[in-house]
Design an enzyme around this catalytic site. Structure first.
Site, PDB file in Angstrom:
ATOM      1  N   ASP A   1      -8.030   0.475  -3.295  1.00 31.51           N
ATOM      2  CA  ASP A   1      -8.845   1.581  -3.795  1.00 31.51           C
ATOM      3  C   ASP A   1     -10.337   1.272  -3.790  1.00 31.51           C
ATOM      4  OD1 ASP A   1      -6.363   2.823  -4.432  1.00 31.51           O
ATOM      5  OD2 ASP A   1      -6.337   1.772  -6.349  1.00 31.51           O
TER       6      ASP A   1
ATOM      7  N   GLU B   1      -4.492  12.662  -3.835  1.00 39.17           N
ATOM      8  CA  GLU B   1      -5.179  11.754  -4.745  1.00 39.17           C
ATOM      9  C   GLU B   1      -6.393  11.133  -4.061  1.00 39.17           C
ATOM     10  OE1 GLU B   1      -2.287   8.842  -5.865  1.00 39.17           O
ATOM     11  OE2 GLU B   1      -2.343   7.797  -3.945  1.00 39.17           O
TER      12      GLU B   1
END
Length: 330
Positions: A45, A232
C-alpha cells in the site's frame, strides 16, 4: 487493504535495517514495460510525496517490524528502506495490531499530516482512519486523540488519501470497509447479498484533519463493472481539468486484483469508470494494486506479490501518462 498477515509489532522478529542489503536500494530489472521494482521486501500500500528537502518519501503498511514503514529516494528510481518507526506512539482509540495504507501530505504551514488505518479497540477486526502530525516527513508522527472516520456500523474506514484541489481546498478520500461485514467468500464479500464498499470524499479544513460537512460517495463496487467483491485504495489527481480517481478491484489475495481509474469533471462526480485495467497480473506482476499516483500525474507507486509464494508484497514504481480521460503506463 489488508495485509497477508498482521501480527503485533511486538511479536515480530525485529531486524536491524541500518545495514540494508543492496537489493533494497537498487531497482531490479523491469517486470512489465514501464514498471520497475522499487523495494524487494514487504512494503504494501505505498504512498509517497516529495518533501521540502527535495527527496521522495514513501510510506507503507505495517511490516519489517514497523507500524508504518518509510523509504526514501533521490530520483524516484532507487529506493532505500529506512530503519524508522514513523508512528512510535498510538492514540487511545486504536490497538497496536494493524496499521494499513498510510498517506502523507505537506500542509501549508510546513507540517506533515499522515492519514492511516488503525484497528478500533471498540470493534476488534474493524478499522478507523486516524491522523497524525509531524515536523519532518520521516516523523515521529503524533496521532490525534480522535479518529478521522470510523463508520464501524458499515464495516469501518480504510485506505485514506489526501488531495489538494486547484483552488487549494483539501479533501480526503477513503474506503468504507463493507466487505469486513460481508457474508463470506471472496474477501468476505463473495456471497450474496453483497455489501457496498463505497469510496467517500471528505472536505477538510486547511489543517487537513478537520472535516467540513458530510463525506460524499464518489464510487462503489459493481458486479456489472467486473469489480469483484470490492473497490478500494483510492488515489485522486487532477490533470488538465479532469479528475482521475485510481482504485483497485477484486481481492488483494486474488490474481484478478488490479488498478483501474474513473474520471469526472467535478470533484464530487459523477465519476465514470473506464473499466480498463491499468495494471494487472502478467509479465512478472502478480496481483498489482494499492497504487498512489503523483499529483503531478506522471509517476506512481504500487505493490504486487514479490513472487509466487505470495508471502510478501513488494513496492514497484512506474511512469504514468494522463491525456484527456485516458491513463497509460509509460
Amino acid at each position: 487493504m489488508r495485509p497477508f498477515s498482521s501480527p503485533s509489532p511486538f511479536t515480530w522478529v525485529t531486524c536491524t535495517l541500518a545495514f540494508l542489503p543492496a537489493v533494497l536500494t537498487t531497482p531490479l530489472p523491469k517486470r512489465t514495460q514501464g514498471v520497475s521494482m522499487g523495494l524487494d521486501t514487504d512494503f504494501p500500500d505505498p504512498s509517497f510525496l516529495k518533501a521540502q528537502d527535495g527527496k521522495w518519501y514513501a510510506f507503507g503498511t505495517n511490516g519489517n517490524g514497523k507500524r508504518i514503514q518509510v523509504a526514501s529516494s533521490d530520483d524516484f528510481s532507487s529506493w532505500t528502506l529506512l530503519d524508522i518507526e514513523a508512528l512510535p506512539t498510538l492514540s487511545s482509540w486504536e490497538t497496536d495490531k494493524e496499521h494499513y495504507a498510510p498517506d502523507v501530505i505537506l500542509r501549508d504551514d510546513g507540517k506533515y499530516v499522515m492519514y492511516y488505518s488503525g484497528e478500533a479497540k471498540s470493534d476488534i477486526g474493524h478499522h478507523c482512519v486516524g491522523t497524525a502530525i509531524a515536523d519532518k516527513p520521516t516523523g515521529p508522527y503524533v496521532p490525534s486523540d480522535t479518529p478521522f472516520s470510523c463508520r464501524l456500523d458499515q464495516g469501518g474506514s480504510l485506505d485514506p488519501a489526501g488531495f489538494e484541489d486547484a483552488d487549494g481546498t483539501r479533501y480526503v478520500t477513503f474506503k468504507v470497509d463493507g466487505n469486513s461485514i460481508g457474508h463470506g467468500g471472496d474477501c468476505n464479500n463473495g456471497i450474496a447479498p453483497l455489501v457496498p464498499t463505497p469510496i467517500l470524499l471528505q472536505k477538510v479544513q486547511p489543517d487537513g484533519v478537520t472535516p467540513i460537512g458530510d463525506a460524499v460517495q464518489i464510487l462503489d463496487r459493481s458486479t456489472a463493472d467486473g469489480d469483484g467483491p470490492l473497490v478500494e485504495a483510492p488515489s485522486l489527481v487532477l490533470h488538465d481539468g479532469t479528475y482521475f480517481l485510481f482504485y483497485s478491484t477484486h481481492c488483494y489475495t486474488d490474481e484478478a486484483y488490479d488498478v483501474r481509474w474513473a474520471t469526472a469533471t467535478n470533484i464530487t462526480g459523477p465519476y465514470t469508470k473506464t473499466n480498463v485495467e491499468l495494471l494487472k497480473t502478467g509479465d512478472g506482476l502478480i496481483s498489482p494494486g494499492g497504487a498512489t499516483v503523483c499529483g503531478c500525474g506522471d509517476r506512481m507507486l504500487f505493490h504486487g506479490w514479490c513472487d509466487d509464494s505470495k508471502k510478501q508484497r513488494c513496492m514497484y514504481h512506474a511512469g504514468v501518462d494522463l491525456s484527456g480521460q485516458t491513463a497509460n503506463i509509460v
